[in-house]
Scaffold this motif. Structure first.
Motif, short mmCIF file in Angstrom:
data_model
loop_
_atom_site.label_atom_id
_atom_site.label_comp_id
_atom_site.label_asym_id
_atom_site.label_seq_id
_atom_site.Cartn_x
_atom_site.Cartn_y
_atom_site.Cartn_z
N LYS A 33 0.40 -1.35 -0.07
CA LYS A 33 -0.17 -0.19 0.01
C LYS A 33 1.14 1.61 0.36
CE LYS A 33 -3.90 2.18 0.53
NZ LYS A 33 -4.78 2.16 -1.05
N VAL A 34 1.95 1.41 0.73
CA VAL A 34 2.63 1.72 0.83
C VAL A 34 3.62 2.50 -0.56
CG1 VAL A 34 4.86 3.16 1.68
CG2 VAL A 34 3.30 2.24 3.12
N GLN A 35 3.79 1.76 -1.12
CA GLN A 35 4.59 1.36 -2.68
C GLN A 35 3.52 2.29 -3.52
OE1 GLN A 35 7.29 1.33 -3.54
NE2 GLN A 35 6.58 1.86 -6.18
N GLN A 36 2.02 1.11 -3.08
CA GLN A 36 0.84 2.04 -3.92
C GLN A 36 0.99 3.84 -4.07
OE1 GLN A 36 -2.65 0.28 -3.40
NE2 GLN A 36 -3.34 1.46 -5.20
N ILE A 37 0.92 4.17 -2.63
CA ILE A 37 0.70 5.52 -2.34
C ILE A 37 1.62 6.41 -3.02
CG2 ILE A 37 0.49 7.35 -1.03
CD1 ILE A 37 -0.67 5.48 1.21
N CYS A 38 2.82 5.49 -3.74
CA CYS A 38 4.11 6.59 -3.55
C CYS A 38 4.03 6.62 -4.88
CB CYS A 38 5.50 5.76 -2.99
SG CYS A 38 6.03 5.80 -1.14
N SER A 39 3.41 5.63 -5.56
CA SER A 39 3.90 5.27 -7.40
C SER A 39 2.76 6.28 -7.77
CB SER A 39 4.09 3.99 -7.91
OG SER A 39 3.54 3.56 -7.18
N ASN A 40 1.28 6.12 -7.18
CA ASN A 40 0.18 7.18 -7.72
C ASN A 40 -0.29 8.23 -6.90
OD1 ASN A 40 -0.12 4.55 -9.42
ND2 ASN A 40 -0.75 3.73 -7.84
N VAL A 45 -1.03 14.32 -5.88
CA VAL A 45 -1.05 15.96 -4.67
C VAL A 45 -0.46 16.68 -5.25
CG1 VAL A 45 -0.93 16.00 -2.35
CG2 VAL A 45 -2.36 13.83 -3.40
N GLU A 46 1.71 16.10 -5.70
CA GLU A 46 2.35 17.01 -5.81
C GLU A 46 1.51 18.03 -6.94
OE1 GLU A 46 6.19 15.36 -4.40
OE2 GLU A 46 6.13 14.38 -5.92
N SER A 47 1.00 17.05 -8.29
CA SER A 47 0.92 17.72 -9.66
C SER A 47 -0.11 18.80 -9.00
CB SER A 47 0.39 17.11 -10.11
OG SER A 47 -0.20 17.93 -11.55
N VAL A 100 -1.39 29.42 2.06
CA VAL A 100 -0.42 29.06 3.44
C VAL A 100 -1.26 27.34 3.44
CG1 VAL A 100 -1.08 29.38 5.85
CG2 VAL A 100 -1.08 30.87 4.73
N LYS A 101 -1.96 27.04 2.94
CA LYS A 101 -2.89 25.40 3.37
C LYS A 101 -1.98 25.06 2.04
CE LYS A 101 -6.87 25.98 5.07
NZ LYS A 101 -8.61 26.29 4.37
N LEU A 102 -1.79 25.01 0.88
CA LEU A 102 -1.26 24.39 -0.57
C LEU A 102 0.24 24.26 0.04
CD1 LEU A 102 -2.98 26.26 -3.47
CD2 LEU A 102 -2.76 23.95 -2.45
N SER A 103 0.64 25.53 0.91
CA SER A 103 1.86 25.01 1.35
C SER A 103 2.20 23.91 2.39
CB SER A 103 2.77 26.19 2.14
OG SER A 103 4.39 26.62 2.63
N LYS A 104 1.51 24.23 3.42
CA LYS A 104 1.47 22.72 3.72
C LYS A 104 1.02 21.91 3.66
CE LYS A 104 0.09 26.17 8.27
NZ LYS A 104 -0.66 26.28 10.04
N ALA A 105 0.37 21.20 2.71
CA ALA A 105 0.04 20.34 2.58
C ALA A 105 1.46 20.40 1.49
CB ALA A 105 -0.85 19.96 1.10
N GLY A 106 2.40 20.48 0.41
CA GLY A 106 3.37 20.77 -0.37
C GLY A 106 4.26 19.64 0.92
N GLU A 107 4.34 20.49 2.00
CA GLU A 107 4.95 19.82 3.46
C GLU A 107 5.35 18.85 3.64
OE1 GLU A 107 5.34 23.13 6.16
OE2 GLU A 107 6.24 24.48 4.59
N ARG A 108 3.30 18.45 4.21
CA ARG A 108 3.33 17.16 4.47
C ARG A 108 3.27 15.89 3.50
NH1 ARG A 108 -1.24 20.44 5.86
NH2 ARG A 108 -2.58 18.86 4.56
#
Length: 120
Positions: A33-40, A45-47, A100-108
């Motif tokens: 599941k971690v691999q799936q989250i990392c690859s998909n 989310v970054e985009s 601000v929210k987008l910046s925090k999301a990017g950091e997370r």
């Protein structure tokens, strides 16, 4: 419904709530599941964070950007429509909060990516 039934219902709800609150354990997910989250999920989310940030910080021609909203508010004031200008000013404040929210999301997402996805 009589008072005793309501009291029993409330007491039952409190007990259920207390039981679930005290039984919190760390959530673990499988390596698959971690691999799936990392690859998909992480790249999507970054985009999305980048696209929204770029749009908000865009030019006056970019629909919905801060500069576009500022221009519309100035046009509304110039036309004497102060109510519309006030609404646009409020929207402009929301854009700042969204950044601000987008910046925090990017950091997370960057933290998750570095901890669980390696240097991908």
């Amino acid at each position: 419904m009589n008072i005793s039934r309501i009291g029993g219902l409330v007491a039952g709800m409190l007990l259920l709530g207390a039981g679930t609150a005290s039984a919190q354990e760390p959530i673990t997910i499988s390596p698959e599941k971690v691999q799936q989250i990392c690859s998909n999920r992480v790249p999507r989310v970054e985009s999305r964070v980048k696209a929204l940030t770029d749009r908000i910080n865009g030019t006056p021609e970019t629909l919905g950007s801060k500069k576009w909203i500022e221009q519309k508010a100035a046009d509304a004031r110039k036309a004497g429509n102060t109510a519309r200008a006030d609404v646009l000013d409020a929207r402009l404040k929301l854009r700042d909060a969204q950044l601000v929210k987008l910046s925090k999301a990017g950091e997370r997402i960057a933290k998750f990516k570095s901890e669980h996805c390696g240097s991908k």
